[in-house]
Design an enzyme around this catalytic site. Structure first.
Site, short mmCIF file in Angstrom:
data_model
loop_
_atom_site.label_atom_id
_atom_site.label_comp_id
_atom_site.label_asym_id
_atom_site.label_seq_id
_atom_site.Cartn_x
_atom_site.Cartn_y
_atom_site.Cartn_z
N ASP A 50 1.19 -1.13 0.42
CA ASP A 50 -0.35 0.07 0.49
C ASP A 50 0.45 1.10 0.46
OD1 ASP A 50 0.65 -0.09 2.68
OD2 ASP A 50 -0.76 -0.36 3.46
N SER A 51 2.25 0.70 -0.03
CA SER A 51 3.24 2.26 0.18
C SER A 51 3.33 2.36 -1.58
CB SER A 51 4.50 1.60 -0.06
OG SER A 51 5.00 0.40 -0.47
N ASP A 89 -0.53 -6.22 -0.09
CA ASP A 89 -1.14 -5.56 1.25
C ASP A 89 -2.31 -4.95 0.92
OD1 ASP A 89 -0.35 -4.53 2.66
OD2 ASP A 89 1.42 -2.76 1.72
N LYS A 118 -1.23 -9.60 3.26
CA LYS A 118 -0.67 -8.99 4.41
C LYS A 118 -1.37 -8.08 4.99
CE LYS A 118 2.77 -5.48 4.01
NZ LYS A 118 2.59 -4.68 5.47
N GLU A 120 -1.39 -5.76 8.43
CA GLU A 120 -1.24 -4.91 10.17
C GLU A 120 -1.57 -4.74 10.49
OE1 GLU A 120 0.08 -1.26 9.20
OE2 GLU A 120 0.73 -0.68 7.75
N GLU A 185 9.57 -4.41 11.37
CA GLU A 185 9.28 -2.59 9.95
C GLU A 185 10.33 -2.25 11.38
OE1 GLU A 185 7.89 1.26 8.58
OE2 GLU A 185 6.36 -0.87 7.91
#
Length: 311
Positions: A50-51, A89, A118, A120, A185
């Site tokens: 999602d970056s 993501d 993925k 978070e 991270e």
């Protein structure tokens, strides 16, 4: 390419790398060309992160990124990759509302061509629901951008023994819930390494030192395509942005100077067809007198008067 083909990387590949002490390599990609380049380089995994909110869409954070943004990007990446394990993501609020929402959105990623999603944070219930549905999940702990406000900003995590213990306990619970991999991270190498050794599943790091089972770097960071800032843990392997900028400047200059397009860039018309065209009184067309002499006999660009065509 089928998931059980000889060259396709799977979760079994990552597990074997961990068991054998071989470091796995992951990079992000957000479109078809990046996917082709990344897959051809031999990486084990491609994360459609999602970056893309920052690298591709120009947002300041990942928060504005939507499911539709991610699915379109995942579909493009899946078309460009044959060998790498593909991870989608899950963006902000695509899994937080409920287990049902989380499972449905995870399913959209799988339909888009991803092998894994993925998620978070230590959202054990959500992640267990996705895992129980048969979908592979990579969890993401340490610095989690979706909850950066709660963390006090983009700050390194696990810098104290107490913080490291919290992340370790979260990781163990997520593994028990069914997670197949973990991303840490922005953590010091020692606590990240301890977590990697404690877990049976592969543990990747992005800014988490060299004692984890795999590394992730953002495509634009390592290529020199992101200008806002450079994280401490990033190594730039080239300055692709500068190379592209120089190429475009050369293009602008050559067009304005009349160097491009040149003879080798033109499509040809047969002489007899050109004669018919110019002989038609419906058209008004002027050429230099030496055009025909130079035509098909010169490797250099032919100077033409500006063409005026009127019907």
């Amino acid at each position: 390419m089928a998931a059980d083909s000889k060259t396709k990387k799977t979760i079994l590949t990552l597990n074997k790398n961990k068991q054998d002490g071989n470091t796995s390599v992951m990079v992000t990609a957000y479109d078809y060309p990046q996917s082709r380049i990344a897959d051809g380089s031999g990486v084990d995994c491609i994360l459609v992160g999602d970056s893309l909110g920052m690298t591709t869409l120009g947002h300041k954070t990942t928060i504005p990124v939507t499911m539709d943004d991610m699915i379109r990007s995942c579909e493009a990446v899946s078309r460009g990759a044959d060998d790498a394990l593909l991870i989608g993501d899950m963006p902000y609020m695509s899994y937080q509302p409920s287990n049902q929402v989380a499972v449905e959105n995870a399913g959209r990623f799988i339909r888009s061509g991803m092998d894994m999603v993925k998620v978070e944070g230590a959202m054990t219930d959500r992640i267990k629901a996705i895992c129980d549905s048969g979908i592979l999940v990579m969890s993401h702990l340490g610095l989690t951008p979706h909850t950066r406000a709660k963390l006090g900003g983009y700050k390194v995590q696990g810098k104290t023994a107490e913080q490291a213990e919290v992340v370790l306990n979260q990781a163990l619970k997520l593994q028990e819930a069914g997670c197949s991999a973990l991303l840490l991270e922005a953590m010091p190498k020692e606590p990240a390494g301890i977590i990697a050794k404690e877990l049976d599943i592969p543990v990747f790091g992005i800014g988490a030192g060299d004692e984890v089972d795999g590394q992730l770097v953002i495509y634009h960071d390592l290529m020199g395509l992101f200008w806002e800032f450079k994280s401490k843990f990033v190594k730039r392997y080239c300055e692709a942005g500068q190379i592209m900028s120089d190429a475009l400047k050369d293009y602008v200059r050559e067009v304005k100077e009349g160097v491009f397009p040149a003879q080798e860039n033109f499509y040809e018309i047969k002489d007899e067809e050109l004669e018919k065209l110019l002989g038609d009184k419906k058209w008004k067309y002027e050429l230099d007198n030496d055009y025909y002499n130079n035509r098909n006999h010169s490797a250099t660009p032919i100077t033409q008067k500006k063409t005026v065509i009127k019907r």
